[in-house]
Design a protein around this motif. Structure first.
Motif, PDB file in Angstrom:
ATOM      1  N   ARG A 183      17.428  18.665  -8.644  1.00 17.40           N
ATOM      2  CA  ARG A 183      18.858  18.601  -8.349  1.00 17.40           C
ATOM      3  C   ARG A 183      19.658  18.071  -9.535  1.00 17.40           C
ATOM      4  NH1 ARG A 183      19.648  15.474  -2.828  1.00 17.40           N
ATOM      5  NH2 ARG A 183      21.768  16.224  -3.177  1.00 17.40           N
ATOM      6  N   MET A 184      19.028  18.012 -10.679  1.00 21.13           N
ATOM      7  CA  MET A 184      19.666  17.466 -11.876  1.00 21.13           C
ATOM      8  C   MET A 184      20.572  18.513 -12.513  1.00 21.13           C
ATOM      9  SD  MET A 184      17.685  15.793 -15.167  1.00 21.13           S
ATOM     10  CE  MET A 184      16.846  14.553 -14.176  1.00 21.13           C
ATOM     11  N   CYS A 197      19.745  17.542 -17.792  1.00 22.06           N
ATOM     12  CA  CYS A 197      18.530  18.288 -18.113  1.00 22.06           C
ATOM     13  C   CYS A 197      18.387  18.465 -19.624  1.00 22.06           C
ATOM     14  CB  CYS A 197      18.540  19.650 -17.423  1.00 22.06           C
ATOM     15  SG  CYS A 197      18.071  19.621 -15.682  1.00 22.06           S
ATOM     16  N   ALA A 198      19.488  18.812 -20.283  1.00 21.02           N
ATOM     17  CA  ALA A 198      19.444  19.011 -21.729  1.00 21.02           C
ATOM     18  C   ALA A 198      19.133  17.698 -22.440  1.00 21.02           C
ATOM     19  CB  ALA A 198      20.769  19.580 -22.220  1.00 21.02           C
ATOM     20  N   ALA A 199      19.757  16.602 -21.991  1.00 28.96           N
ATOM     21  CA  ALA A 199      19.479  15.296 -22.589  1.00 28.96           C
ATOM     22  C   ALA A 199      18.041  14.873 -22.338  1.00 28.96           C
ATOM     23  CB  ALA A 199      20.446  14.257 -22.031  1.00 28.96           C
ATOM     24  N   ARG A 228      24.731  14.811 -11.919  1.00 25.31           N
ATOM     25  CA  ARG A 228      25.181  16.100 -11.393  1.00 25.31           C
ATOM     26  C   ARG A 228      25.984  16.924 -12.395  1.00 25.31           C
ATOM     27  NH1 ARG A 228      24.657  16.758  -5.952  1.00 25.31           N
ATOM     28  NH2 ARG A 228      24.781  18.928  -6.579  1.00 25.31           N
ATOM     29  N   ALA A 229      26.307  16.362 -13.555  1.00 29.65           N
ATOM     30  CA  ALA A 229      27.196  17.050 -14.498  1.00 29.65           C
ATOM     31  C   ALA A 229      26.540  18.307 -15.080  1.00 29.65           C
ATOM     32  CB  ALA A 229      27.586  16.109 -15.629  1.00 29.65           C
ATOM     33  N   GLU A 230      27.308  19.359 -15.183  1.00 36.26           N
ATOM     34  CA  GLU A 230      26.842  20.595 -15.802  1.00 36.26           C
ATOM     35  C   GLU A 230      27.148  20.609 -17.293  1.00 36.26           C
ATOM     36  OE1 GLU A 230      24.995  23.008 -14.440  1.00 36.26           O
ATOM     37  OE2 GLU A 230      24.906  21.733 -12.661  1.00 36.26           O
ATOM     38  N   TRP A 231      28.181  19.863 -17.713  1.00 38.47           N
ATOM     39  CA  TRP A 231      28.578  19.849 -19.118  1.00 38.47           C
ATOM     40  C   TRP A 231      28.856  18.409 -19.537  1.00 38.47           C
ATOM     41  CZ3 TRP A 231      27.998  24.486 -21.269  1.00 38.47           C
ATOM     42  CH2 TRP A 231      28.108  25.626 -20.449  1.00 38.47           C
ATOM     43  N   TYR A 285      16.687   8.689 -11.308  1.00 37.96           N
ATOM     44  CA  TYR A 285      16.927  10.129 -11.305  1.00 37.96           C
ATOM     45  C   TYR A 285      15.874  10.872 -12.112  1.00 37.96           C
ATOM     46  CZ  TYR A 285      21.506   9.571  -9.108  1.00 37.96           C
ATOM     47  OH  TYR A 285      22.519   9.296  -8.230  1.00 37.96           O
ATOM     48  N   VAL A 286      15.484  10.322 -13.247  1.00 39.50           N
ATOM     49  CA  VAL A 286      14.442  10.966 -14.055  1.00 39.50           C
ATOM     50  C   VAL A 286      13.138  11.030 -13.278  1.00 39.50           C
ATOM     51  CG1 VAL A 286      13.032  10.718 -16.141  1.00 39.50           C
ATOM     52  CG2 VAL A 286      15.496  10.385 -16.268  1.00 39.50           C
TER      53      VAL A 286
END
Length: 254
Positions: free
Chosen positions: A132-133, A138-140, A89-92, A125-126
Motif C-alpha cells: 500500500r506504499m 517506493c522510489a526512496a 501514501r504520496a505518489e510524488w 511502514y517499511v
C-alpha cells in the motif's frame, strides 16, 4: 535485499523549514555542548536507546486531529504519525507533498522528538512492505536499500541484524522525502547556514535542501549514536559516511 524487507511484517515556507529550541534541544546546534537526551528518547517495540519505549503507532488511523477553540491539541506523536502517513501514501515527492506536510504540522515547529517519532512510523511502514506504499516512498526505499546493501555488511551475511538494516534504510527514506536536515536531529551531522529568526527567539531557519556536514562521532544520546552502538559489529569503517554521501546528503569538503 529488498525482498528481505518486503517479506517482513516546521512548517515550510519558501523552501525553509523552521526548527525551534527548547530545553531539550538547546544544545543541539552547539559543538561545545553535549547532545541532550529528551524524555522520550525511544525506539520502536522495545529497542530503546533511551529511557522510554513507545508502542507501535496506529498506522491506518485517518481520523482528523481534535482541536478545541482554535488551539492545536495534538501531541507530537499525533503530528508525526500524520506526517509519516502522508509520506507513505504520496505518489510524488513534490511541492504538493511538502505543502500537505506543512499543513499537517501547522503552527508547530519541527524538533528532535518529532523527527524521531516520524522515523518510528516510517520504520513501521517499511516493515509492512510495498503493498500500500505510494510511489514516492517506493522510489526512496529502492534507492536507500540499494545503497545500504552495498555499504553495510548486513543483513545478507548477518540475518540477526535485519532490524538495524531497516532502521538505517528508513532514516535514508525520511531524509530523501523531507530533506537532509532531519539527519542533524537524528545525530549524524549538522546543517550549515542556520540562521536565528528574530534575535533571542530561539527559532532556527535552515534550507531543506541543505546537506549535512557529517560527524565522525554521532552526537551522544541520539538515534545515530544508538544505531552505531547497537550494530557496530556489522558496520564497516566509513560505511555510514559513504551511505549518506551516495544518498546525496553529505556536504563534500572543498
Amino acid at each position: 535485499m529488498l525482498a528481505c524487507i518486503t517479506g517482513r511484517q516546521g512548517r515550510q515556507d519558501e523552501g525553509y523549514t523552521e526548527l525551534i529550541y527548547d530545553d531539550k534541544t538547546a544544545s543541539l546546534y552547539s559543538d561545545n555542548d553535549s547532545y541532550p537526551q529528551h524524555d522520550a528518547m525511544s525506539y520502536y517495540q522495545g529497542h530503546g536507546y533511551g529511557t522510554t519505549t513507545v508502542a507501535s503507532p496506529l498506522l491506518f488511523d485517518s481520523s482528523p486531529p481534535f482541536k478545541g477553540e482554535g488551539v492545536d491539541t495534538r501531541s507530537v506523536e499525533d503530528i508525526a504519525r500524520e506526517v509519516a502517513r502522508l509520506l507513505w501514501r504520496a505518489e510524488w515527492n513534490d511541492d504538493g507533498l511538502q505543502c500537505r506536510i506543512s499543513d499537517a504540522v501547522g503552527e508547530r515547529r519541527w524538533n528532535r522528538k518529532m523527527v524521531e517519532e516520524c522515523l518510528d512510523n516510517v520504520i513501521e511502514y517499511v516493515e509492512q512492505g510495498r503493498a500500500r506504499m505510494g510511489a514516492a516512498m517506493c522510489a526512496a526505499l529502492d534507492k536507500a536499500t540499494d545503497v545500504a546493501d552495498d555499504e553495510f555488511a548486513f543483513p545478507r551475511r548477518h540475518p540477526q541484524s535485519l532490524d538495524g538494516f531497516i532502521a538505517i534504510v528508513s532514516a535514508g527514506i525520511l531524509a530523501e522525502l523531507q530533506g537532509a536536515w532531519v539527519l542533524e536531529l537524528l545525530g549524524f551531522g549538522e546543517v550549515r547556514g542556520k540562521e536565528e529568526i528574530g534575535y533571542g527567539t530561539g527559532e532556527i531557519a535552515m534550507l531543506t535542501s541543505d546537506k549535512i556536514v557529517y560527524c565522525d562521532q554521532p552526537r551522544p544520546n541520539s538515534f545515530a549514536a544508538w544505531w552505531t552502538r547497537e550494530y557496530d559489529a556489522y558496520i564497516p569503517t566509513g560505511s555510514v559516511y559513504n551511505y549518506l554521501e551516495r544518498m546525496d546528503m553529505v556536504e563534500l569538503e572543498d
